[in-house]
Design a protein around this motif. Structure first.
Motif, short mmCIF file in Angstrom:
data_model
loop_
_atom_site.label_atom_id
_atom_site.label_comp_id
_atom_site.label_asym_id
_atom_site.label_seq_id
_atom_site.Cartn_x
_atom_site.Cartn_y
_atom_site.Cartn_z
N GLU A 78 -6.50 6.45 17.27
CA GLU A 78 -7.21 7.76 17.64
C GLU A 78 -8.19 8.15 16.41
O GLU A 78 -9.43 8.46 16.65
CB GLU A 78 -6.05 9.03 17.87
CG GLU A 78 -5.67 8.92 18.99
CD GLU A 78 -4.35 8.16 19.16
OE1 GLU A 78 -3.84 7.42 18.19
OE2 GLU A 78 -3.88 7.64 20.40
N MET A 79 -7.66 7.74 15.25
CA MET A 79 -8.41 7.80 14.17
C MET A 79 -9.75 6.86 14.36
O MET A 79 -10.86 7.46 13.96
CB MET A 79 -7.74 7.77 12.57
CG MET A 79 -6.57 8.75 12.37
SD MET A 79 -7.21 10.36 12.80
CE MET A 79 -8.11 10.52 11.02
N THR A 128 4.79 -1.40 4.27
CA THR A 128 4.99 -2.56 4.53
C THR A 128 5.32 -3.42 3.55
O THR A 128 4.50 -3.65 2.80
CB THR A 128 4.04 -3.10 5.46
OG1 THR A 128 3.43 -2.27 6.52
CG2 THR A 128 4.09 -4.75 6.19
N ILE A 143 -0.90 1.93 15.81
CA ILE A 143 -0.45 3.04 14.64
C ILE A 143 -0.78 2.28 13.28
O ILE A 143 -1.64 3.12 12.57
CB ILE A 143 1.01 3.41 14.99
CG1 ILE A 143 1.25 4.10 16.32
CG2 ILE A 143 1.26 4.27 13.92
CD1 ILE A 143 2.65 4.52 16.43
N LEU A 162 5.79 6.57 2.51
CA LEU A 162 6.38 6.25 3.58
C LEU A 162 5.51 4.94 4.62
O LEU A 162 4.37 4.76 4.53
CB LEU A 162 6.52 7.25 4.65
CG LEU A 162 7.29 7.22 5.88
CD1 LEU A 162 8.77 6.90 5.36
CD2 LEU A 162 7.38 8.73 6.58
N THR A 171 -4.34 4.79 13.13
CA THR A 171 -4.10 5.01 14.43
C THR A 171 -5.46 4.57 15.15
O THR A 171 -6.57 4.76 14.66
CB THR A 171 -3.59 6.22 14.73
OG1 THR A 171 -4.70 7.16 14.55
CG2 THR A 171 -2.31 6.52 13.98
N GLY A 180 0.01 10.46 7.74
CA GLY A 180 -0.61 9.21 7.52
C GLY A 180 -2.35 9.47 7.91
O GLY A 180 -2.95 8.67 7.36
N SER A 181 -2.38 9.86 9.17
CA SER A 181 -3.72 9.67 9.51
C SER A 181 -4.87 10.84 8.66
O SER A 181 -5.87 10.28 8.23
CB SER A 181 -3.90 10.60 10.77
OG SER A 181 -3.27 9.76 11.82
N GLN A 238 0.85 -1.20 0.05
CA GLN A 238 0.03 0.01 0.04
C GLN A 238 0.87 1.37 0.06
O GLN A 238 1.61 1.36 0.96
CB GLN A 238 -0.83 0.06 1.25
CG GLN A 238 -1.55 -1.14 1.72
CD GLN A 238 -2.22 -0.90 2.93
OE1 GLN A 238 -3.22 -0.16 2.85
NE2 GLN A 238 -1.76 -1.43 4.20
N PHE A 239 0.78 2.29 -1.20
CA PHE A 239 1.38 3.46 -1.13
C PHE A 239 0.33 4.40 -0.38
O PHE A 239 -0.48 5.00 -1.49
CB PHE A 239 1.88 3.64 -2.55
CG PHE A 239 3.03 3.15 -2.86
CD1 PHE A 239 4.00 2.25 -2.16
CD2 PHE A 239 3.70 3.47 -4.07
CE1 PHE A 239 5.05 1.57 -2.48
CE2 PHE A 239 4.93 3.02 -4.65
CZ PHE A 239 5.40 2.26 -3.74
N LEU A 240 0.40 4.51 0.81
CA LEU A 240 -0.77 5.38 0.99
C LEU A 240 -0.17 6.47 2.07
O LEU A 240 -0.31 7.69 1.67
CB LEU A 240 -1.64 4.49 2.14
CG LEU A 240 -3.04 4.71 2.32
CD1 LEU A 240 -3.95 5.07 0.90
CD2 LEU A 240 -3.80 3.54 2.98
N GLY A 291 -2.13 0.52 10.21
CA GLY A 291 -3.27 0.27 9.75
C GLY A 291 -4.50 1.30 10.23
O GLY A 291 -5.64 1.29 10.20
#
Ligand SMILES: Cc1cc2nc3c(=O)[nH]c(=O)nc-3n(C[C@H](O)[C@H](O)[C@H](O)COP(=O)(O)OP(=O)(O)OC[C@H]3O[C@@H](n4cnc5c(N)ncnc54)[C@H](O)[C@@H]3O)c2cc1C
Lengths: 378, 424
Positions: B388-389, B172, B382, B169, B386, B145-146, B137-139, B384
């Motif tokens: 918090e999200m 995986t 964190i 960044l 976070t 990231g969030s 995944q290029f996300l 997948g």
């Protein structure tokens, strides 16, 4: 409670919910605070007609289920009880009715009275400290000719003073024996205890050379161990389902409060610090529903996983349910600690159920035993 | 993603016999050393393990045991989640293509299945099922990231192609995978959610530089990529131009379901992700000579309780979402719970290991490296997306609470405030 119910199950649950809304509103619960029984006989009889006491009883004794799995159906009643913090010894009444029905026709008359709600029977299994750890039984049952003689003490026993019969678990030699003792038998004394629930009542019961005919034994003399374990599982399933219902009610009340209550010009529900606590509570609540339903299904189906799932449910719901309810109090602020507010009704119900039938720590020890015994997958 | 063929569905018992026969004859027992949740192998060993896993995937494919819930027209078996469960239980204790499950099957293949064109699915799903294509995944990007919709990687149209520039960044598995699903910005003049597009691209190509990132535990499973004038044919676009956000919604859904997906083949009893399995917890207590210590038993019992609760919650969410009584957003509930369980079980394993967890010898068995796992504890909160999200999603989308204020709403993305490091 399960997310998906059959229409029969939904109707069944709704009937009890409607009845409790009418018969046991919060004002009535507060009125019953000082009532010695905590509920009146007519309420229980009407509830029995809605099926509260017959779901675990065989059809030959006037019982029967809605869905084919009476225990799962009973959890619908229990969940609804929790949501209303309803009066009545739901778990104990059902466990005794189920036990007597399973034992054959010998106690059919008592079962009939329990099913119709005209009588109550108490489930006497837990013992006074230091023997109040899960599974410990010291009360003695000895055979003398055509009689059995019962000596020992039980507590807490729910609704003992209201019961016509006491189903007493004791030890005969190495094994367990269960005896159905009439509450009025000579040598039985029943002393009320204090409790945190508004409408449930607990007692200490002592048996001093209580002599009853051997026909009063339920099941095998000295051979009731598996049956007693099953009864503990049934009681735990009903108790956890009820506890989850109480959590649900408290959570909904608190979410609504967060929308309605303003601070610094905006609703509590708009503060991220609080939103995240609600998110965690929602996760605990859904997980509690999941483990409670899984335990009910496993016990109902007689699965080999039943013991483990019951302990998971008792340990998880006891621990995380308390966190949820205390967080609900916290997010209410001062009003959450008042008698006037309804929140404590649910906190009380959950708190009692958490401590009965083994504490979360007792059940974690049980789970450790199970993990230790479990073979490696490899 | 289950669709059943109209024909007869193979009965579960027959399927079990078939799976068992395959497993017994072809697979080696699982390596008992793999108790640590996060593997740290030397590079050559990792590459050898990946090669073996591709081979295992091919063997499963040839035996008709790959893609149990994937329709037959895409190389799968067209069977049900129950069949997948049976396969998972038959695999208990055996090797399996561990590194292919995430992110290749979930979320990448799941997103392709949901949003790919027929041609894209025909080309890639069978290749994935054969172990020929590993996906990443290029996300996430260096800028964040969030706030996924804040992606800065730029895609500009050039005829039938797109030209991509930017950096991704925390990817995986990038060092040894083949394809990526990539989120890029195709329009800077609209609010952020409306200017995104998703592409598929092969990651071994001259315009992509892949640099492994060393994590604090020494693992190099993550990479940063630099994309310089990477040309992607328009036929590799997933979803419509500037409609990448609707692809992302499915993408996040699959990512939150993660271990709860019927697309995964994971042996029963194998600990998913960073969760330490109950049996390994028992082994840790045993190796620490604390199996009879009531305090240790309390922790072993707690870990077991949490693991079972996680499984039952996942089942509830899966069934509720499938029945339509829960919205897809409810997947965030499982995500938060997974974070709680991985954190707590990591703590418990570390506590049981005592001082051996921070000062160990090679023969300390299950106690070795517990301290390292503890240092990496937050990974489960964190990766997948976070926790918090996920809490934002539960409170806002499930409970309906007011949304957080956002300073970038309703303005062209080029004018949106961003991190210091990402300002131009
Ligand atoms: C094990 C692992 C695997 C990963 N695999 C991949 C992968 O394969 N591909 C990929 O693209 N990425 C991957 N990631 C990256 C991961 O998705 C991001 O790290 C994650 O989404 C967080 O983004 P960030 O690191 O930029 O932190 P930020 O977004 O900068 O967040 C920093 C902190 O602020 C909090 N925060 C941010 N916004 C809010 C908000 N609105 N409300 C409350 N709190 C907020 C976050 O929760 C976090 O605690 C992986 C990460 C890990 C740890």
């Amino acid at each position: 409670m399960r997310l998906v119910l059959s229409s029969d199950q939904a109707f069944f649950r709704d009937t009890t919910a409607k009845f409790l809304t009418e018969q046991a509103p919060v004002g009535e619960l507060r009125r019953l605070r000082h009532d010695p029984a905590g509920f009146d006989g007519e309420y229980w009889r009407q509830g029995a007609q809605l099926g509260w006491t017959s779901l675990l009883v065989g059809e030959e004794h006037g019982g029967g289920s809605i869905s084919g799995d009476g225990l799962v159906d009973l959890t619908l009643v229990a969940d609804t009880f929790g949501r209303h913090a309803a009066p009545g010894p739901l778990a104990a009444a059902n466990v005794v009715a189920a036990a007597l029905s399973r034992a054959g026709d010998a106690h059919a008359d008592v079962v009939a009275d329990l099913v119709s709600g005209t009588a109550l029977a108490s489930w006497c299994v837990a013992e006074p400290r230091p023997h109040n750890r899960l599974g410990s039984v010291r009360l003695r049952v000895r055979v003398e000719g055509g009689d059995v003689v019962v000596n020992g003490a039980k507590r807490p026993v729910e609704s003992a003073a209201q019961a016509s019969h006491l189903l007493v678990t004791g030890r005969t030699g190495e094994g367990l024996t269960q005896v159905l003792v009439p509450a009025v038998a000579p040598g039985v004394s029943i002393v009320p205890l204090h409790t945190v629930d508004l409408t449930r009542r607990f007692f200490a019961v002592t048996f001093d050379d209580v002599r009853v005919p051997v026909e009063r034994v339920v099941g095998e003399i000295g051979g009731a161990d598996a049956e007693v374990e099953h009864q503990r599982q049934l009681a735990a399933v009903v108790g956890t389902a009820e506890a989850v219902g109480a959590m649900q009610a408290a959570f909904e009340l608190t979410v609504q409060w967060a929308f309605d209550r303003y601070s610094f010009g905006r609703p509590l529900a708009s503060y991220q610090a609080l939103k995240h606590r609600f998110a965690d509570m929602k996760a605990w609540l859904e997980a509690s529903n999941a483990v409670s339903d899984a335990a009910a299904a496993a016990v109902g189906a007689g699965s080999p996983e039943a013991g483990a799932l019951v302990s998971v449910a008792k340990a998880y719901i006891g621990d995380y349910g308390s966190r949820l309810l205390q967080d609900c109090v916290q997010l209410h602020g001062g009003i959450g600690l008042t008698f006037e507010h309804d929140l404590h009704l649910f906190l009380r119900r959950h708190t009692v159920n958490r401590a009965l039938d083994g504490t979360p720590a007792d059940h974690r020890q049980r789970l450790a035993d199970l993990v230790e015994q479990r073979e490696d997958a490899a | 993603m289950t669709t059943q063929d109209t024909g007869e569905v193979e009965d579960l018992d027959g399927f079990r016999q078939r799976a068992r026969a395959f497993v017994r004859v072809n697979l080696r027992p699982a390596d008992p050393a793999v108790v640590s949740a996060r593997l740290m192998l030397p590079e050559e060993e990792t590459l050898a393990a990946v090669a073996r896993e591709r081979e295992l995937q091919r063997m499963l494919f040839d035996a008709g045991l790959a893609g149990i819930c994937v329709p037959r027209e895409y190389g799968g078996q067209g069977l049900t989640p129950d069949h997948q469960q049976v396969l998972n239980s038959e695999l208990a204790g055996y090797e399996y293509p561990m590194r292919l499950q995430i992110p290749t099957f979930v979320p990448c293949a799941a997103v392709l299945f949901d949003r790919g064109t027929e041609e894209q699915k025909q080309r890639h799903l069978p290749a994935i099922l054969k172990g020929d294509e590993l996906w990443v995944q290029f996300l996430s990007e260096p800028s964040g990231g969030s706030d996924m919709a804040g992606a800065l990687t730029n895609a500009v149209r050039d005829g039938d192609e797109w030209v991509l520039n930017g950096s991704k960044l925390w990817t995986t598995n990038a060092s040894w995978s083949d394809w990526a699903l990539c989120l890029a910005r195709t329009n800077w003049d609209v609010p952020k959610h409306r200017g995104l597009t998703v592409f598929m691209l092969p990651i071994r190509q001259p315009g992509i530089e892949i640099r492994p990132i060393e994590m604090l535990n020494g693992s190099k499973e993550f990479c940063q990529e630099f994309l310089t004038d990477v040309r992607v044919p328009d036929s590799h676009r997933v979803g419509d131009v500037d409609d990448g956000w609707s692809v992302c919604i499915r993408w996040m859904f699959h990512e939150r379901m993660l271990f709860n997906s019927p697309l995964l083949t994971i042996p029963a009893g194998a600990a998913p992700g960073s969760v330490v399995s109950p049996t390994s917890m028992r082994d840790i207590a045993r190796d620490a000579a604390r199996l009879q210590d009531p305090a240790a038993r309390d922790l072993v019992g707690e870990a077991y309780m949490l693991t079972v609760a996680k499984g039952e919650l996942e089942r509830r969410l899966r069934e509720g979402i499938a029945a339509g009584v829960l919205s897809d957003q409810a997947a965030a509930i499982g995500r938060v719970f997974g974070a709680l369980v991985s954190t707590r079980t990591t703590d418990i394993a570390f506590e049981l290991a005592g001082d051996t967890g921070v000062a160990w010898a090679n023969d300390d068995g299950t106690l070795a490296n517990r301290g390292t796992d503890f240092l990496m504890r937050q990974a489960g909160c964190i990766g997948g997306g976070t926790a918090e999200m996920a809490r934002n999603v539960i409170s806002e989308r499930v409970l309906g609470m007011p949304r957080e204020p956002a300073a970038d709403r309703g303005i062209a993305f080029r004018d949106a405030p961003r991190s210091h490091s990402a300002r131009t």
